[in-house]
Scaffold this motif. Structure first.
Motif, short mmCIF file in Angstrom:
data_model
loop_
_atom_site.label_atom_id
_atom_site.label_comp_id
_atom_site.label_asym_id
_atom_site.label_seq_id
_atom_site.Cartn_x
_atom_site.Cartn_y
_atom_site.Cartn_z
N THR A 144 5.60 -8.95 -8.47
CA THR A 144 6.70 -9.78 -8.04
C THR A 144 6.34 -11.25 -8.20
O THR A 144 5.17 -11.60 -8.39
CB THR A 144 7.07 -9.52 -6.57
OG1 THR A 144 6.05 -10.06 -5.72
CG2 THR A 144 7.22 -8.03 -6.28
N LEU A 244 19.47 0.97 -1.72
CA LEU A 244 18.57 -0.15 -1.97
C LEU A 244 17.80 0.03 -3.27
O LEU A 244 17.57 -0.94 -4.00
CB LEU A 244 17.59 -0.30 -0.79
CG LEU A 244 18.21 -0.80 0.51
CD1 LEU A 244 17.17 -0.84 1.61
CD2 LEU A 244 18.82 -2.18 0.33
N CYS A 245 17.37 1.25 -3.57
CA CYS A 245 16.60 1.45 -4.80
C CYS A 245 17.47 1.83 -5.99
O CYS A 245 16.98 1.98 -7.11
CB CYS A 245 15.49 2.48 -4.60
SG CYS A 245 16.06 4.15 -4.27
N GLN A 246 18.79 2.00 -5.73
CA GLN A 246 19.79 2.25 -6.79
C GLN A 246 19.48 3.49 -7.61
O GLN A 246 19.66 3.50 -8.83
CB GLN A 246 19.92 1.01 -7.69
CG GLN A 246 20.39 -0.23 -6.95
CD GLN A 246 20.57 -1.43 -7.85
OE1 GLN A 246 19.93 -1.54 -8.88
NE2 GLN A 246 21.45 -2.33 -7.48
N THR A 265 9.36 4.35 -1.78
CA THR A 265 9.67 3.69 -3.04
C THR A 265 9.32 2.22 -2.93
O THR A 265 9.46 1.62 -1.86
CB THR A 265 11.16 3.86 -3.41
OG1 THR A 265 11.40 3.31 -4.71
CG2 THR A 265 12.06 3.17 -2.40
N LEU A 267 9.90 -1.74 -3.91
CA LEU A 267 11.03 -2.59 -4.29
C LEU A 267 10.59 -4.05 -4.34
O LEU A 267 9.61 -4.45 -3.70
CB LEU A 267 12.17 -2.45 -3.27
CG LEU A 267 12.91 -1.12 -3.19
CD1 LEU A 267 13.98 -1.19 -2.10
CD2 LEU A 267 13.54 -0.75 -4.52
N ASP A 268 11.34 -4.82 -5.10
CA ASP A 268 11.17 -6.27 -5.17
C ASP A 268 12.39 -6.88 -4.50
O ASP A 268 13.51 -6.80 -5.01
CB ASP A 268 11.07 -6.70 -6.64
CG ASP A 268 10.90 -8.21 -6.80
OD1 ASP A 268 11.17 -8.95 -5.84
OD2 ASP A 268 10.50 -8.64 -7.89
N ILE A 269 12.18 -7.51 -3.34
CA ILE A 269 13.28 -8.14 -2.60
C ILE A 269 13.14 -9.65 -2.72
O ILE A 269 12.32 -10.27 -2.04
CB ILE A 269 13.28 -7.72 -1.11
CG1 ILE A 269 13.41 -6.20 -0.98
CG2 ILE A 269 14.40 -8.42 -0.35
CD1 ILE A 269 14.72 -5.65 -1.48
#
Length: 482
Positions: A144, A244-246, A265, A267-269
């Motif tokens: 990220t 959120l992770c689609q 999972t 994720l990049d927020i």
């Protein structure tokens, strides 16, 4: 069969044939250590790419460069790019056109480089400090933007310079204490030398204590924020994870207790890394498997940096006060047992997600949202619908703000700790300085040993003292060719 001395270079050159018509390869040839073997690697990574970089280091680099770049007499000028045909060292077949660069400083033989060996040589040659090396390793693995920024800052040497400054001050303290032990009886030491040491040790302890009290922001940013989705069964926890992770990472069904194990999972927020975990619904169940899932869910909540408590809006009263009372009771059931207070709720570690808002009348939804935000003691409230994505953008904004607070801004303020190894050695250093203070008026030899232990512990971070036992651990995660 190509001789082993050229095998790696040949492999990399063949790699460039897959991309003919694209920008040329670059052959970098270096040899920083005179007593080392010659190593090589495809530094730009495997796979299709426009440019392949082959890197060699060691005394046989010059020979490899001459044979493959058609340099029969002289090597190119140092640190100057030269466009040449890259040829097979035996058949002289032209493989590609590329840039060759020669960084002189050159033995016999050539072998594939180990992971991180180029960087290790730079460290051993004094070109990089150990914290800078670790910053480079973090940069390689950064996923990220915030991780990249933190790694670049550490790689620039800012953290290393802080620790080096502390080391220099500790060396001065140790020198003064040992001089006092050796020469004080001869009255060769000026008055007040120990007072200066006392002041320096106190200042160092205060600085280290502030450095250690960073709430693990740097470590959290490096490894990812642990975010756990928790709540009752059928509240929409798995739906929130999938939203959120689609992707359908977790099974969603109307049957209560579908999720039994933890589903994770990454994720990049907004540039910050999180590890998102969906957990089993919290309820009493006679099913042994589900009970184990609930136990694991509670364990994850205890370990979490941030918990998303999901509540089904359909279970809330239209009266805001009754709804708030219901939520308070629900939060108490989610909160780890050892953290359940009488009146204070740790709102900074929780977000309240009211799901299925699409099932509420618009007027009731707005009233509920407005009035719950005014209830003291509740964590931030977000009304969303995983079915229609209503309120999702506002929720992501709140989530990003919470994650950013947990990680801090990697570019502002003093450099932060990024490794558990750093923290352990600094804690040992801090404890050793306490030993100096404890024995200062009783036994100066033991007091001096405290300063010496503090200096050794700090040196283990920078790699200046006792580095060998930790080098393999640090370099093993590096990429080949770095």
């Amino acid at each position: 069969m190509l001789p082993s001395v050229y095998h790696g270079v040949w492999r990399a050159a063949v790699h460039t044939l897959r991309t003919r018509g694209t920008p040329p390869c670059r052959l970098l040839s270096t040899a920083p250590l005179a007593d080392a073997e010659t190593i090589f690697a495809l530094s730009s990574g495997h796979g299709r790419c426009g440019v392949a970089v082959v890197r060699t280091s060691g005394p046989a680099s010059a020979t490899a460069l001459k044979h493959m770049a058609g340099l029969t007499r002289n090597l190119p000028p140092p640190r100057t790019a030269l466009l040449r045909s890259i040829t097979h060292p035996q058949s002289k077949e032209v493989l590609d056109r590329g840039l060759v660069l020669w960084f002189p400083g050159s033995v016999a033989g050539m072998r594939p480089a180990d992971a991180g060996e180029f960087t290790r040589r730079a460290f051993q040659a004094g070109k990089l400090g150990l914290t800078e090396v670790e910053g480079l390793g973090d940069l390689i693995h950064a996923e990220t933007e915030a991780q990249r920024r933190q790694a670049l800052r550490q790689m620039s040497g800012e953290l290393g310079r802080l620790y080096q400054d502390w080391s220099h001050r500790l060396k001065r303290c140790l020198a003064h204490v040992e001089a006092f032990i050796d020469f004080s009886e001869d009255e060769l030491i000026e008055d007040g030398v120990l007072n200066q040491v006392d002041s320096s040790v106190c200042d160092l302890q205060a600085e280290m204590e502030r450095h250690l009290k960073d709430e693990r922001r740097g470590e959290r940013l490096r490894s990812g924020v642990q975010v756990v989705i928790a709540g009752a069964t059928n509240a929409g926890k798995s739906s929130l994870l999938n939203t959120l992770c689609q992707r359908p990472a977790a099974i969603v069904s109307p049957i209560a207790g579908t999720t039994r194990d933890v589903v994770e999972t990454a994720l990049d927020i907004g540039g910050f890394p999180i590890l998102l975990s969906d957990t089993a619904g919290l309820r009493d169940s006679p099913d042994l498997v589900e009970r184990e899932g609930v136990r694991r869910a509670r364990e994850r909540v205890e370990q979490a940096d941030l918990t998303l408590v999901v509540v089904d809006c359909a279970h809330l009263s239209s009266d805001a006060q009754q709804a708030a009372a219901f939520i308070q009771g629900h939060l108490t059931s989610v909160l780890p047992t050892q953290e359940q207070p009488e009146s204070v709720f740790p709102t900074d570690r929780f977000l309240l997600v009211l799901n299925k808002s699409d099932l509420l009348p618009e007027e009731q939804k707005q009233k509920l949202d407005r009035e719950l935000r005014c209830v003291s003691g509740l964590p931030p409230v977000c009304l969303i619908s995983c079915h229609t994505n209503e309120g999702l953008q506002d929720f992501l904004t709140v989530l990003h703000s919470s994650v950013k607070t947990l990680c801090g801004d990697p570019l502002s303020g003093a450099p932060t700790l990024t490794q558990a190894r750093h923290r352990a050695h600094l804690q040992q250093c801090f404890a050793a300085l306490a030993q100096y203070q404890r024995y200062r008026d009783m036994d100066m030899a033991l007091a001096a040993e405290g300063v010496r232990l503090a200096l050794t512990s700090l040196g283990r971070i920078t790699g200046r003292v006792g580095a060998e036992e930790i080098l393999d651990i640090i370099f093993k995660d590096f990429c080949i060719g770095k």
